[in-house]
Design an enzyme around this catalytic site. Structure first.
Site, PDB file in Angstrom:
ATOM      1  N   GLU A 165     103.537  45.624  18.616  1.00  0.00           N
ATOM      2  CA  GLU A 165     102.339  44.831  18.905  1.00  0.00           C
ATOM      3  C   GLU A 165     101.191  45.319  18.036  1.00  0.00           C
ATOM      4  O   GLU A 165     100.581  46.338  18.331  1.00  0.00           O
ATOM      5  CB  GLU A 165     101.928  44.939  20.388  1.00  0.00           C
ATOM      6  N   GLU A 184     106.118  48.802  27.869  1.00  0.00           N
ATOM      7  CA  GLU A 184     105.099  49.847  28.037  1.00  0.00           C
ATOM      8  C   GLU A 184     105.246  50.588  29.365  1.00  0.00           C
ATOM      9  O   GLU A 184     104.256  50.990  29.971  1.00  0.00           O
ATOM     10  CB  GLU A 184     103.690  49.243  27.931  1.00  0.00           C
TER      11      GLU A 184
HETATM   12  C1  GAL Z   1      99.954  45.094  25.753  1.00  0.00           C
HETATM   13  C2  GAL Z   1     101.065  44.306  26.414  1.00  0.00           C
HETATM   14  C3  GAL Z   1     101.014  42.835  25.987  1.00  0.00           C
HETATM   15  C4  GAL Z   1      99.611  42.317  26.137  1.00  0.00           C
HETATM   16  C5  GAL Z   1      98.674  43.198  25.347  1.00  0.00           C
HETATM   17  C6  GAL Z   1      97.238  42.804  25.420  1.00  0.00           C
HETATM   18  O1  GAL Z   1      99.768  46.300  26.375  1.00  0.00           O
HETATM   19  O2  GAL Z   1     102.319  44.838  26.079  1.00  0.00           O
HETATM   20  O3  GAL Z   1     101.933  42.093  26.745  1.00  0.00           O
HETATM   21  O4  GAL Z   1      99.291  42.336  27.480  1.00  0.00           O
HETATM   22  O5  GAL Z   1      98.713  44.500  25.829  1.00  0.00           O
HETATM   23  O6  GAL Z   1      97.050  41.540  24.933  1.00  0.00           O
END
Ligand code: GAL
Length: 768
Positions: A237, A168
């Protein structure tokens, strides 16, 4: 690269550890998987349950701080055994995705950066800085070479199909100016130069240099478009819930909304999505980041913190995965056409010479709509996707959950004669005393401050959830002549996210001032530039009181409500194989160890903020982590996971507590977590499954086929019911079995008086 496969991956985090590994099962992290003596292994079970849940791949982090705890000193032992983790995935017949980072975010302490990195002269993190880039390259190369050496990349016949570099960075890049752009280029070139033979991904990086694949993170990614037309649409994610902070509420994301997001993604051309988290696990030790991330990293994920199925989420997604897999050929090769049915309902039709598959999505958050497609009426509930693998029969709708709801219960430890109270011994004492002449004022930037004057406790202060800056001010009594002010500052996880997060300060920022009040005059004396000496760590930790059998422990009259007290107790492991938790109610804040293994920070005295709604959670409409929250006004985290691999199943086990605030350990007790009851509520023509997850179903408390009312735990019969006795039919099929399958139909339960207009449903509550 042509998107030729639908991939459903899962990020398994787990941590734990023998000496430290990597993945939040630690294969370092949050997941505990193995221990040296092969007692009870979590990794294989978690991976197996992921496969049964219909996943194709397991993604894991690689935590730099765990693997390189001191510069050029590496640890891949025990739970940090990355290669063993990948081989376990491979043995289960799944693919793997390697999220190297090595900046990972992850609510992990300092985003995964080792602290020695911060201390290197001239270092600037995550930018075009030679010191940083050299270290990042060194670690990334090490990991890649280890994986290559074992032939684990798919290009070598192994399971690893993708690897991730950075995380990110696009979200924060503008703060780093041109150096940031140069850094992204460098990341891409460096990764590419390692020749892994499978694609590298970058997420939230819309300018990802070729051949890096930019991917999407979030609760929904259906509207995402890759940055080049030739690359697949990938979602790395898909947040299945959210993490929890001390003082924060418990976030929940419904199975219906999660399934909706996944179905929309594949409807609109998605090829790969990864659940974040599929299993979140526990932040053992002091791995929780933040600041203020709790020890539990349950995430409301399909596999809960302890590795149990989180039902109905796990089961509802499994059904979805099975349907999607059944249409894989059509969806990945077919010609695509779309239909706008109006009223926010859209259809997508994938066709090959062999047949067609359809998705109908209703994105309205309130209104159900009936559409007509090829002469047939279909009702599409609000905020849902219907899936028709043959474009005629609705096999799955994201808003209709027929998977069972499991109600988990905690049971007391029957291996103990006196399960409720632990008998404790104490190590040291403290005597708080108050002064009253002038005030001592200290500006702090988190996270916890304890103040002593001339060896006596003056007061403590800590951040509120989300507000980490504060000013401590209390009256103070000083001696004439020399006085000694002692400040004890403790952190609750270093920042892990944001631009320049690595420079976020924590601790006594200053100024430290004496404020004197003389009638109307206020005199301020700044003590900041006085000579302060500095000491890191706790004596008790250096002496390893958590593992050694020190003779200094006192047996009788252990003190309560006293700061900085070490307690020790022995206990028998709860019988059986169910996951174990320790209930730390009555304690303030501190650290806990079982047989020398840190089970993390505890803080049951931190009460979760207000703001929970009394209304039932509505899955319809866009989700964010403030929706469907629970646990307001209760301890943020009362129960702490004790992996079975930490326990001796025979003989004594030792619990050591370091109590920082003061508390009473009398109520501390061990419990097991298991399924207590299972409910289903499903429409006719479905086949439902009831399971007590490995133990027999002991009784059927409720069963009705017709139009039953209520929810799990409060079902009641409606106005119509089948002619045969539903309870005895379900009893016959299920009692004594670990699981049973029932056809929800009049054939099974007999005809009803409901009439043709009513969609008949079956509701069952089974006791495990
Ligand atoms: C995302 C990040 C993850 C985790 C998630 C929130 O932005 O890439 O590693 O932090 O948010 O759980």
């Amino acid at each position: 690269m042509h998107p030729s496969k639908i991939l459903l991956a899962a990020l398994l985090l787990s941590t734990l550890a023998l000496s430290a590994t990597s993945s939040k099962v630690t294969y370092d992290g949050r997941a505990i998987i193995i221990d040296g003596k092969h007692k009870l292994l979590m990794w294989p079970d978690l991976i197996k349950k992921s496969k049964e849940g219909g996943l194709d791949a397991i993604e894991t982090y690689v935590f730099w701080d765990s693997h390189e705890p001191a510069r050029r000193e590496y640890d891949f032992s025990g739970n940090l055994d990355l290669i063993r983790f990948l081989k376990t995935v491979q043995d289960e017949g799944l693919y793997a995705v390697l999220r190297i980072g090595p900046y990972v975010c992850a609510e992990w302490n300092y985003g995964g950066f080792p602290v020695w990195l911060h201390n290197m002269p001239g270092v600037q993190m995550r930018t075009a800085n030679d010191v940083f880039m050299n270290e990042m390259k060194n670690f990334t190369t090490l990991i890649v070479n280890m994986v290559k050496q074992e032939n684990l990349f798919a290009s070598q016949g192994g399971p690893v199909i993708l690897a991730q570099i950075e995380n990110e960075y696009g979200n924060v890049m503008s703060s780093y100016g041109d150096e940031g752009k140069a850094y992204v280029e460098w990341c891409a070139n460096m990764a590419q130069s390692l020749h892994i033979g499978v694609p590298w991904i970058m997420c939230q990086q819309s300018d990802a240099p070729e051949p890096m694949i930019n991917t999407c993170n979030g609760w929904y990614c259906d509207q995402f478009t890759p940055n080049r037309p030739t690359i697949p649409k990938m979602w790395t994610e898909n947040w299945t819930g959210w993490f929890k902070s001390w003082g924060g509420k418990d976030p929940h994301r419904t199975a219906e909304d999660l399934a909706f997001a996944v179905a929309r993604f594949y409807q609109l051309g998605g090829t790969f999505q990864n659940y974040y988290m599929y299993h979140g696990g526990t932040n053992f030790g002091r791995t929780a980041g933040g600041p203020y991330i709790t020890t539990s990293y349950d995430y409301d994920a399909p596999l809960d913190e302890y590795g149990n199925l989180n039902q109905p989420k796990w089961g509802h997604l499994k059904e979805l995965h099975d349907v999607l897999h059944s249409m894989e050929d059509t969806v990945t090769r077919g010609n695509i056409s779309s239909v706008d049915f109006g009223n926010s309902v859209s259809g997508t039709i994938y066709s090959t010479e062999k047949g067609s598959s359809c998705f109908f999505a209703n994105t309205d958050s309130k209104n159900d709509t009936t559409i007509n497609f090829q002469g047939i009426d279909y009702k599409v509930p609000a905020w849902s996707v219907s899936i028709l693998p043959d474009c005629e029969n609705v096999v799955y709708n994201t808003a209709k959950v027929s998977a069972q709801t499991s109600v988990m219960v905690k049971k007391t430890n029957v291996a103990e004669d006196e399960p409720a109270a632990l008998s404790c011994v104490n190590l040291k004492e403290d005597d708080p005393v108050w002064g009253d002449n002038m005030t001592l004022r200290i500006a702090g930037s988190g996270q916890i401050l304890h103040v002593f004057v001339n060896g006596e406790f003056l007061g403590s202060q800590w951040a509120k959830y989300g507000v980490f800056d504060y000013v401590f001010e209390q009256q103070i009594k000083l001696n004439k002549g020399k006085n000694i002010i002692t400040l004890l500052s403790a952190t609750v996880g270093f920042a892990n996210y944001g631009s320049n997060f690595d420079l976020t300060q924590a601790g006594v920022r200053g100024p430290v001032e004496l404020v004197g009040y003389h009638d109307d005059e206020i005199v301020i004396k700044d003590l900041s530039s006085h000579k302060w000496s500095y000491k890191v760590g706790l004596e008790g930790l250096y002496q390893e009181l958590f593992s050694s059998d020190s003779s200094k422990w006192q047996q009788d009259n252990y003190p309560t409500n006293q700061m900085f007290t070490w307690y020790k107790s022995s206990f028998k492991a709860p019988l059986g194989t169910d996951p174990v938790v320790v209930d730390l109610i009555g304690l303030g804040k501190g650290l806990a160890w079982v047989n020398g293994n840190s089970i993390g920070r505890y803080w049951p005295s931190f009460i979760a903020e207000d703001g929970c709604s009394l209304d039932p959670c509505d899955y319809r409409g866009s989700y964010d982590n403030n929706k469907c929250v629970t646990n307001c006004g209760k301890p943020t985290q009362r129960w702490y996971h004790v992996p079975r691999s930490f326990l001796n199943s025979e003989g004594d086990n030792t619990l050591v507590l370091f109590e920082e605030f003061g508390g009473d350990p009398a109520s501390v007790n061990f419990q097991t977590i298991a399924i207590g009851s299972a409910c289903v509520s499903a429409e006719e023509n479905k086949k439902i499954e009831l399971s007590c997850q490995g133990r027999p179903i002991s009784a059927i408390k409720f069963a009705s086929f017709g139009n039953p009312l209520g929810t799990c735990g409060s079902f009641s019969s409606g106005t119509c019911e089948a002619s045969n006795d539903a309870i005895s039919i379900v009893e016959k099929a299920c009692v004594g079995q670990e699981s049973c399958t029932i056809d929800v139909s009049e054939d099974t339960f007999g005809s009803t008086t409901c009439g043709d207009d009513v969609i008949k449903t079956l509701a069952v509550e089974a006791i495990c």
